[in-house]
Design a protein around this motif. Structure first.
Motif, PDB file in Angstrom:
ATOM      1  N   GLU A  57       0.835  -1.156   0.074  1.00 51.24           N
ATOM      2  CA  GLU A  57      -0.010  -0.034  -0.128  1.00 51.24           C
ATOM      3  C   GLU A  57       0.928   1.226   0.021  1.00 51.24           C
ATOM      4  O   GLU A  57       0.600   2.212  -0.753  1.00 51.24           O
ATOM      5  N   LEU A  60       2.215   1.646  -3.360  1.00 52.83           N
ATOM      6  CA  LEU A  60       1.686   2.195  -4.372  1.00 52.83           C
ATOM      7  C   LEU A  60       1.043   3.605  -4.206  1.00 52.83           C
ATOM      8  O   LEU A  60       0.567   4.297  -5.235  1.00 52.83           O
ATOM      9  N   ASN A  61       1.154   4.146  -2.931  1.00 53.10           N
ATOM     10  CA  ASN A  61       0.966   5.541  -2.687  1.00 53.10           C
ATOM     11  C   ASN A  61       1.912   6.322  -3.012  1.00 53.10           C
ATOM     12  O   ASN A  61       1.724   7.533  -2.900  1.00 53.10           O
ATOM     13  N   VAL A  65       6.327   6.127  -7.772  1.00 48.56           N
ATOM     14  CA  VAL A  65       6.397   4.750  -8.264  1.00 48.56           C
ATOM     15  C   VAL A  65       6.470   4.411  -9.535  1.00 48.56           C
ATOM     16  O   VAL A  65       5.475   4.994 -10.362  1.00 48.56           O
ATOM     17  N   GLU A  70       3.121  -1.522  -9.998  1.00 46.26           N
ATOM     18  CA  GLU A  70       1.557  -1.875 -10.056  1.00 46.26           C
ATOM     19  C   GLU A  70       1.155  -3.246 -10.844  1.00 46.26           C
ATOM     20  O   GLU A  70       0.254  -3.889 -10.425  1.00 46.26           O
ATOM     21  N   VAL A  73       2.081  -6.060  -9.103  1.00 49.10           N
ATOM     22  CA  VAL A  73       0.982  -6.722  -8.074  1.00 49.10           C
ATOM     23  C   VAL A  73      -0.274  -7.261  -8.766  1.00 49.10           C
ATOM     24  O   VAL A  73      -0.793  -8.123  -8.172  1.00 49.10           O
ATOM     25  N   LEU A  95      -5.846   0.066  -1.752  1.00 50.28           N
ATOM     26  CA  LEU A  95      -5.030   0.255  -3.119  1.00 50.28           C
ATOM     27  C   LEU A  95      -4.594  -1.093  -3.715  1.00 50.28           C
ATOM     28  O   LEU A  95      -4.898  -1.385  -4.727  1.00 50.28           O
ATOM     29  N   VAL A  96      -4.321  -1.801  -2.754  1.00 49.35           N
ATOM     30  CA  VAL A  96      -3.798  -3.222  -3.358  1.00 49.35           C
ATOM     31  C   VAL A  96      -5.058  -4.151  -3.617  1.00 49.35           C
ATOM     32  O   VAL A  96      -5.069  -4.640  -4.740  1.00 49.35           O
ATOM     33  N   VAL A  99      -6.239  -2.706  -7.298  1.00 50.66           N
ATOM     34  CA  VAL A  99      -5.211  -3.289  -8.281  1.00 50.66           C
ATOM     35  C   VAL A  99      -5.694  -4.580  -8.413  1.00 50.66           C
ATOM     36  O   VAL A  99      -5.865  -5.214  -9.550  1.00 50.66           O
TER      37      VAL A  99
END
Length: 116
Positions: A57, A60-61, A65, A70, A73, A95-96, A99
């Motif tokens: 998380e 991805l934040n 990145v 992403e 993931v 977020l994870v 995705v």
């Protein structure tokens, strides 16, 4: 501006989990392989799920990145429809989970169009 890329991700994953998942040391620049090893660690419970999801998380934040992370993931981590079966649905971070869900929906669309 430099990006947080594959080798930075792998270096961070190695520093966090190579003691319990020594195979990470073999993949210092291979984000897809590292992601797959993290997923295996969650399945075998050698890696704490909460820690792993919070790590992903936070990655991805990041504003710097690279998109490859992403994507890793999405395609090399836990599949969205496996979260509940593995007891991870309550540990997945927003977020994870997003995705993983989007990837699952893409695969569903591909599967539906292929079966027509």
């Amino acid at each position: 501006m430099s990006q947080y890329g594959a080798s930075a991700f792998c270096k961070d994953a190695i520093s966090k989990w190579s003691v319990v998942e020594p195979e990470l040391l073999e993949w210092q620049d291979e984000v897809y392989n590292c992601m797959s090893i993290l997923a295996d660690g969650l399945r075998s419970q050698t890696i704490n799920a909460t820690e792993a999801f919070y790590f992903l998380e936070s990655v991805l934040n990041r504003t710097d990145v690279c998109p490859e992370i992403e994507n890793a993931v999405a395609i090399s981590f836990i599949e969205y429809n496996d979260l509940e079966a593995l007891g991870l649905s309550t540990k997945a971070t927003p977020l994870v989970e997003d995705v993983l869900k989007k990837q699952y929906e893409r695969w569903q669309k591909i599967h539906i169009s292929a079966s027509k």
